[in-house]
Scaffold this active site. Structure first.
Site, PDB file in Angstrom:
ATOM      1  N   HIS A 250      46.803  28.339  39.001  1.00 12.29           N
ATOM      2  CA  HIS A 250      46.966  29.785  39.051  1.00 12.29           C
ATOM      3  C   HIS A 250      48.268  30.051  39.790  1.00 12.29           C
ATOM      4  O   HIS A 250      48.578  29.363  40.762  1.00 12.29           O
ATOM      5  CB  HIS A 250      45.803  30.453  39.787  1.00 12.29           C
ATOM      6  N   GLU A 288      45.099  29.349  32.463  1.00  8.90           N
ATOM      7  CA  GLU A 288      44.431  30.353  31.646  1.00  8.90           C
ATOM      8  C   GLU A 288      44.910  31.764  32.006  1.00  8.90           C
ATOM      9  O   GLU A 288      44.158  32.604  32.495  1.00  8.90           O
ATOM     10  CB  GLU A 288      42.907  30.223  31.755  1.00  8.90           C
TER      11      GLU A 288
END
Length: 350
Positions: A250, A288
């Site tokens: 992230h 993602e």
């Protein structure tokens, strides 16, 4: 015409190269390492070190490493070095810095060089940590998380140091809170709140063995927050069939003056490089981002991430981004880049 340039190394030493008239001379902190004639070939150079006598000259490991570092850092077109008339140091062959070609020469390959921890990895890696199954028989025990500086490399294209260190809650809470409450970051992370909420968030991650929290720095100025996680223990696992040692990321850039594609190329390559160096068993890095975050997805694709598909988390529509280890080291994006040092002597070997 002779040209001289210097590349700083993370351990404080300085690698200096003098090029011209078809030759290369290398030294570290003024200590001569190598003098060699150079001849361009497709995808690289032939290096013939100066010989003393008629027998093959021994090539010290530090000289081979310095040549590979200089040439692979500054010239993205250079993929291999062919060493002529040398006796390779056995340690260089064992490490993979040099490869025997079966014809009496030795080869340094760019994709092998950047997989060596070198001075970039500032904390010992965990490749040797045993793969021990937890009680469920599916997931692994993860090693203790490292603290302090983990990675450092000078980026000649930017003229800046890029480094990664572990997050310190007491030292970094204020900037983490400020970054998370920035409207641009809030739109994608949705983690705004006060200091109490963010301390609880970071303390939860500190206690979670599958996540390493990181601060990215340019010239030691904190500018970004990253989370590196073991994909098999993460919520992404059902969507990407991760291997035991695959990792995910992230990413959050908090300081406005460190935004831009040139900066992303530097820090994203450093972040991925660190994960692949930290554990040589890591075969893929996944991420993602929100499927509508076209800018970030574009940056990732420019470094070799593939957008495999989209899927739904409870809180967002996500794009599955995947970077294969072999693909990364084959291209070495952000590691081997054109720079002023390369441009100054790009014709010096002919």
């Amino acid at each position: 015409m002779t040209s001289s340039h210097t590349l700083p190394l993370p351990d404080g030493r300085r690698l200096t190269a003098e090029t011209g008239s078809g030759g290369l001379r290398l030294s570290i902190d003024g200590r001569p390492l190598l003098s060699a004639a150079c001849e361009p070939i497709e995808g690289g150079l032939v290096l013939a070190p100066d010989l003393v006598g008629e027998r093959p000259a021994p090539l010290a490991m530090d000289a081979a490493w310095a040549a590979a570092c200089w040439l692979f850092t500054g010239d993205p077109a250079c993929r291999r070095l062919v060493w002529r008339g040398i006796e390779p140091d056995p340690a260089s062959l064992r490490s993979g810095l040099l490869l025997a070609d079966g014809e009496g020469d030795a080869i340094s390959r760019r994709d092998a060089f950047w997989q060596l921890p070198g001075p970039w990895l500032r904390c010992p890696g965990i490749t040797g940590y045993p793969a021990i199954a937890r009680g469920d028989g599916v997931h692994l025990h993860r090693p203790p998380k490292p603290a302090g500086e983990l990675y450092r490399r000078f980026d000649p294209a930017l003229g800046l140091w890029i480094s990664l260190r572990s997050l310190d809650i007491d030292d970094d809470l204020e900037r983490f809170n400020r970054w998370q409450n920035t409207p641009r970051v809030l739109a994608f992370w949705q983690e705004g709140g006060d200091f109490l909420r963010h301390r609880a968030y970071l303390e939860g991650l500190a206690a979670d063995p599958h996540v390493q929290t990181l601060i990215g720095c340019f010239d030691d100025e904190p500018f970004a927050y990253f989370e590196a996680y073991w994909a098999k223990e993460d919520r992404i696992a059902p969507f990407c069939a991760p291997g035991d040692h695959d990792r995910g990321i992230h990413m959050l850039v908090g300081e406005e003056h460190h935004r831009g594609p040139h900066k992303v190329r530097s820090w994203l390559s450093a972040l991925v490089h660190w994960m692949f160096l930290d554990d040589a068993r890591t075969g893929r890095v996944v991420s993602e981002p929100r499927a509508d975050n076209a800018r970030m997805i574009g940056h990732m694709q420019s470094l070799g991430f593939l957008r495999e598909r989209e899927f739904d988390f409870p809180h967002k529509r996500a794009a599955l981004m995947v970077l294969d280890r072999r693909d990364f080291f084959d291209r070495c994006p952000g590691l081997s880049e054109p720079s002023t040092m390369a441009a100054a002597h790009e014709n010096s070997y002919v």
